[in-house]
Design a protein around this motif. Structure first.
Motif, PDB file in Angstrom:
ATOM      1  N   HIS A   1      99.747  59.850  59.598  1.00 52.73           N
ATOM      2  CA  HIS A   1      98.742  60.208  58.603  1.00 52.73           C
ATOM      3  C   HIS A   1      97.349  60.041  59.205  1.00 52.73           C
ATOM      4  CE1 HIS A   1     101.836  60.360  55.486  1.00 52.73           C
ATOM      5  NE2 HIS A   1     102.327  59.260  56.042  1.00 52.73           N
ATOM      6  N   PHE A   2      96.493  60.990  58.923  1.00 56.46           N
ATOM      7  CA  PHE A   2      95.136  60.968  59.470  1.00 56.46           C
ATOM      8  C   PHE A   2      94.207  60.055  58.661  1.00 56.46           C
ATOM      9  CE2 PHE A   2      96.729  64.016  62.168  1.00 56.46           C
ATOM     10  CZ  PHE A   2      95.795  64.772  62.861  1.00 56.46           C
ATOM     11  N   TYR A   3      94.551  59.779  57.407  1.00 58.08           N
ATOM     12  CA  TYR A   3      93.696  58.926  56.582  1.00 58.08           C
ATOM     13  C   TYR A   3      94.523  58.363  55.435  1.00 58.08           C
ATOM     14  CZ  TYR A   3      93.415  62.547  52.952  1.00 58.08           C
ATOM     15  OH  TYR A   3      93.711  63.447  51.964  1.00 58.08           O
ATOM     16  N   ASP A   4      93.966  57.357  54.776  1.00 55.76           N
ATOM     17  CA  ASP A   4      94.587  56.721  53.626  1.00 55.76           C
ATOM     18  C   ASP A   4      94.104  57.447  52.368  1.00 55.76           C
ATOM     19  OD1 ASP A   4      95.072  55.033  51.383  1.00 55.76           O
ATOM     20  OD2 ASP A   4      95.190  53.286  52.697  1.00 55.76           O
ATOM     21  N   ALA A   5      94.984  58.223  51.745  1.00 59.61           N
ATOM     22  CA  ALA A   5      94.590  59.048  50.600  1.00 59.61           C
ATOM     23  C   ALA A   5      94.113  58.205  49.415  1.00 59.61           C
ATOM     24  CB  ALA A   5      95.758  59.937  50.181  1.00 59.61           C
ATOM     25  N   GLN A   6      94.741  57.047  49.207  1.00 68.50           N
ATOM     26  CA  GLN A   6      94.337  56.193  48.084  1.00 68.50           C
ATOM     27  C   GLN A   6      92.944  55.613  48.310  1.00 68.50           C
ATOM     28  OE1 GLN A   6      97.567  53.334  47.660  1.00 68.50           O
ATOM     29  NE2 GLN A   6      98.496  54.577  46.038  1.00 68.50           N
ATOM     30  N   GLU A   7      92.675  55.191  49.532  1.00 73.92           N
ATOM     31  CA  GLU A   7      91.355  54.640  49.818  1.00 73.92           C
ATOM     32  C   GLU A   7      90.288  55.722  49.719  1.00 73.92           C
ATOM     33  OE1 GLU A   7      90.202  51.202  52.643  1.00 73.92           O
ATOM     34  OE2 GLU A   7      90.145  53.033  53.855  1.00 73.92           O
ATOM     35  N   TYR A   8      90.628  56.933  50.151  1.00 70.37           N
ATOM     36  CA  TYR A   8      89.675  58.033  50.041  1.00 70.37           C
ATOM     37  C   TYR A   8      89.365  58.328  48.565  1.00 70.37           C
ATOM     38  CZ  TYR A   8      87.558  62.637  50.464  1.00 70.37           C
ATOM     39  OH  TYR A   8      86.690  63.703  50.378  1.00 70.37           O
ATOM     40  N   ALA A   9      90.402  58.302  47.732  1.00 78.25           N
ATOM     41  CA  ALA A   9      90.183  58.518  46.296  1.00 78.25           C
ATOM     42  C   ALA A   9      89.287  57.430  45.708  1.00 78.25           C
ATOM     43  CB  ALA A   9      91.528  58.561  45.573  1.00 78.25           C
ATOM     44  N   LEU A  10      89.453  56.193  46.183  1.00 75.42           N
ATOM     45  CA  LEU A  10      88.604  55.097  45.723  1.00 75.42           C
ATOM     46  C   LEU A  10      87.153  55.329  46.132  1.00 75.42           C
ATOM     47  CD1 LEU A  10      88.170  52.318  44.454  1.00 75.42           C
ATOM     48  CD2 LEU A  10      88.869  51.288  46.640  1.00 75.42           C
ATOM     49  N   LEU A  11      86.932  55.780  47.374  1.00 74.05           N
ATOM     50  CA  LEU A  11      85.574  56.077  47.825  1.00 74.05           C
ATOM     51  C   LEU A  11      84.923  57.135  46.938  1.00 74.05           C
ATOM     52  CD1 LEU A  11      86.080  56.135  51.701  1.00 74.05           C
ATOM     53  CD2 LEU A  11      84.609  54.562  50.439  1.00 74.05           C
ATOM     54  N   LEU A  12      85.690  58.167  46.605  1.00 76.17           N
ATOM     55  CA  LEU A  12      85.144  59.218  45.744  1.00 76.17           C
ATOM     56  C   LEU A  12      84.778  58.670  44.366  1.00 76.17           C
ATOM     57  CD1 LEU A  12      87.469  62.275  46.534  1.00 76.17           C
ATOM     58  CD2 LEU A  12      85.097  61.948  47.236  1.00 76.17           C
ATOM     59  N   SER A  13      85.619  57.791  43.842  1.00 74.53           N
ATOM     60  CA  SER A  13      85.335  57.234  42.517  1.00 74.53           C
ATOM     61  C   SER A  13      84.125  56.309  42.542  1.00 74.53           C
ATOM     62  CB  SER A  13      86.564  56.487  41.991  1.00 74.53           C
ATOM     63  OG  SER A  13      86.803  55.299  42.741  1.00 74.53           O
ATOM     64  N   LEU A  14      83.906  55.626  43.650  1.00 73.82           N
ATOM     65  CA  LEU A  14      82.791  54.690  43.765  1.00 73.82           C
ATOM     66  C   LEU A  14      81.475  55.381  44.104  1.00 73.82           C
ATOM     67  CD1 LEU A  14      84.524  51.807  45.781  1.00 73.82           C
ATOM     68  CD2 LEU A  14      83.771  51.722  43.382  1.00 73.82           C
ATOM     69  N   TYR A  15      81.533  56.347  45.012  1.00 76.09           N
ATOM     70  CA  TYR A  15      80.300  56.890  45.585  1.00 76.09           C
ATOM     71  C   TYR A  15      80.142  58.396  45.443  1.00 76.09           C
ATOM     72  CZ  TYR A  15      80.561  52.258  47.642  1.00 76.09           C
ATOM     73  OH  TYR A  15      80.676  50.899  47.810  1.00 76.09           O
ATOM     74  N   GLY A  16      81.176  59.070  44.922  1.00 78.82           N
ATOM     75  CA  GLY A  16      81.067  60.505  44.727  1.00 78.82           C
ATOM     76  C   GLY A  16      81.307  61.303  45.995  1.00 78.82           C
ATOM     77  N   SER A  17      81.182  62.598  45.851  1.00 81.03           N
ATOM     78  CA  SER A  17      81.436  63.496  46.975  1.00 81.03           C
ATOM     79  C   SER A  17      80.276  63.490  47.964  1.00 81.03           C
ATOM     80  CB  SER A  17      81.649  64.919  46.457  1.00 81.03           C
ATOM     81  OG  SER A  17      81.699  65.837  47.525  1.00 81.03           O
ATOM     82  N   LEU A  18      80.609  63.622  49.252  1.00 84.22           N
ATOM     83  CA  LEU A  18      79.600  63.795  50.301  1.00 84.22           C
ATOM     84  C   LEU A  18      79.706  65.174  50.937  1.00 84.22           C
ATOM     85  CD1 LEU A  18      79.680  60.343  52.156  1.00 84.22           C
ATOM     86  CD2 LEU A  18      78.135  61.100  50.337  1.00 84.22           C
ATOM     87  N   SER A  19      80.361  66.091  50.235  1.00 86.91           N
ATOM     88  CA  SER A  19      80.600  67.407  50.817  1.00 86.91           C
ATOM     89  C   SER A  19      79.310  68.189  51.065  1.00 86.91           C
ATOM     90  CB  SER A  19      81.542  68.226  49.926  1.00 86.91           C
ATOM     91  OG  SER A  19      80.982  68.411  48.638  1.00 86.91           O
ATOM     92  N   HIS A  20      78.199  67.744  50.449  1.00 93.36           N
ATOM     93  CA  HIS A  20      76.926  68.439  50.694  1.00 93.36           C
ATOM     94  C   HIS A  20      76.501  68.294  52.156  1.00 93.36           C
ATOM     95  CE1 HIS A  20      75.901  64.253  49.718  1.00 93.36           C
ATOM     96  NE2 HIS A  20      74.850  64.415  50.498  1.00 93.36           N
ATOM     97  N   LEU A  21      77.052  67.310  52.855  1.00 88.54           N
ATOM     98  CA  LEU A  21      76.713  67.151  54.275  1.00 88.54           C
ATOM     99  C   LEU A  21      77.267  68.281  55.128  1.00 88.54           C
ATOM    100  CD1 LEU A  21      77.301  63.307  54.701  1.00 88.54           C
ATOM    101  CD2 LEU A  21      75.102  64.496  54.696  1.00 88.54           C
ATOM    102  N   ARG A  22      78.201  69.050  54.583  1.00 91.81           N
ATOM    103  CA  ARG A  22      78.792  70.163  55.337  1.00 91.81           C
ATOM    104  C   ARG A  22      77.974  71.433  55.241  1.00 91.81           C
ATOM    105  NH1 ARG A  22      84.627  71.013  53.263  1.00 91.81           N
ATOM    106  NH2 ARG A  22      83.600  70.806  51.238  1.00 91.81           N
ATOM    107  N   THR A  23      76.892  71.423  54.466  1.00 89.79           N
ATOM    108  CA  THR A  23      76.113  72.633  54.273  1.00 89.79           C
ATOM    109  C   THR A  23      74.828  72.574  55.084  1.00 89.79           C
ATOM    110  OG1 THR A  23      74.974  71.703  52.360  1.00 89.79           O
ATOM    111  CG2 THR A  23      77.007  72.895  51.947  1.00 89.79           C
ATOM    112  N   ARG A  24      74.367  73.751  55.481  1.00 87.83           N
ATOM    113  CA  ARG A  24      73.094  73.842  56.189  1.00 87.83           C
ATOM    114  C   ARG A  24      71.931  73.695  55.202  1.00 87.83           C
ATOM    115  NH1 ARG A  24      76.462  76.576  59.407  1.00 87.83           N
ATOM    116  NH2 ARG A  24      76.010  76.590  61.638  1.00 87.83           N
ATOM    117  N   LYS A  25      70.823  73.215  55.724  1.00 87.62           N
ATOM    118  CA  LYS A  25      69.616  73.113  54.893  1.00 87.62           C
ATOM    119  C   LYS A  25      69.125  74.504  54.543  1.00 87.62           C
ATOM    120  CE  LYS A  25      64.983  71.098  54.790  1.00 87.62           C
ATOM    121  NZ  LYS A  25      63.965  70.349  55.553  1.00 87.62           N
ATOM    122  N   ALA A  26      68.807  74.698  53.274  1.00 88.66           N
ATOM    123  CA  ALA A  26      68.365  76.025  52.824  1.00 88.66           C
ATOM    124  C   ALA A  26      67.035  76.386  53.444  1.00 88.66           C
ATOM    125  CB  ALA A  26      68.249  76.027  51.309  1.00 88.66           C
TER     126      ALA A  26
END
Length: 310
Positions: free
Chosen positions: A285-310
């Motif tokens: 496994h590449f990551y712990d799915a439960q821990e990742y879900a906990l991070l999302l619940s605590l701190y939200g998504s960081l997917s905006h880091l994948r986008t270029r600055k407008a």
């Protein structure tokens, strides 16, 4: 062993006349293996993207549900002709990716079929440009990073190993290869224990990892410093990505020739093949799915880091 395949691919790619079709032809005699190439022309020249599909016994291509591993050979170009003669250091990722595919294809003919599918992508450019970078010059690519990701980051894979030469820096002072932490949707997660285990098993040595920063997992072209492009695939997918850095103790420019070490590439190939075996069986496994879900619940998504600055 993986050295035989690595030497074969190394000799094939070390040519001013190499193109994607010659790589595809390498797999013509392997039943069930599908290889294709697509030429893309950009403002700085052309390159041939190559895709090789290795079906698994319980893989999605056969109607099963075993997870699919993606292996990307990441690079700017395998050569910098006419300013450099011969294969450049940056070519290691392409050599490793194609060698991994060749090893898996040969395994199938001997009855060793993996559980899950494996999809290998890279691109072949013997005359790529170079560009300035600190501390040493980088290889550039004929096309932009969006085009690279569009052709190398395949939909339907469940995790990605991104293999890239990572010698032009003072961060990694190790000869061989090293692993990055897992990156998923803007999060830099802990290094996978399963991948560390497989690395130690295949190398016979303690595992080696390398640090990455937030800058490294943002898209190219946003004006911030990147170690290199090894984790750029993470900007174009939701699945976990791990960088496999082929590295050196000294600082080596990506456009340097005579700087590739076949044994080091073969070690990375052996690692990728063993990961493919276990990933399809779901014992890696590449990551712990439960821990990742906990991070999302605590701190939200960081997917905006994948986008270029407008």
């Amino acid at each position: 062993m993986s050295l035989q395949q690595t030497l074969q691919v190394f000799e094939l790619l070390d040519s001013a006349y190499i193109d994607g079709q010659q790589v595809v032809d390498l797999f013509a005699t392997y039943p069930g293996v599908t290889a294709s190439t697509k030429r893309v022309t950009g403002p700085k020249g052309r390159t041939d993207f190559v895709r090789i599909d290795i079906p698994g016994a319980q893989g999605k291509s056969n109607g099963g549900n075993a997870p699919t591993l993606g292996i990307i050979g990441r690079l700017g170009g395998i050569g910098a002709r006419p300013t450099r003669i011969g294969m450049v250091s940056d070519a290691d990722g392409a050599v490793a990716a194609v060698s991994s595919a060749l090893k898996l294809a040969q395994m199938q003919t001997k009855g060793d079929v993996l559980a899950g599918d494996v999809i290998i992508t890279t691109h072949i450019c013997p005359d790529a440009p170079t560009r300035p970078h600190e501390p040493v010059d980088f290889m550039d690519s004929p096309c932009d990073d969006i085009t690279m990701n569009d052709n190398e980051v395949i939909a339907g894979v469940d995790a990605i190993l991104s293999i890239d030469t990572t010698k032009g820096n003072r961060i990694l002072n190790h000869k061989g290869y090293a692993l990055s932490p897992t990156v998923k949707e803007g999060y830099i997660l802990r290094v996978s224990e399963d991948l560390l285990r497989i690395m130690e098993m295949t190398s016979g040595k303690p595992a080696v990892t390398f640090p990455i920063t937030t800058q490294d997992i943002t898209p190219y072209g946003n004006g911030v410093y990147h170690l290199n492009s090894i984790l750029q695939p993470s900007t174009a997918t939701d699945v976990p990505v791990v960088g496999v850095a082929i590295c050196a103790e000294s600082v080596v420019p990506g456009c340097g020739t005579g700087a590739s070490h076949e044994v080091d590439i073969a070690l990375a190939v052996k690692f990728a093949v063993e990961v493919a075996k276990e990933f399809g069986r779901e014992t890696c496994h590449f990551y712990d799915a439960q821990e990742y879900a906990l991070l999302l619940s605590l701190y939200g998504s960081l997917s905006h880091l994948r986008t270029r600055k407008a």
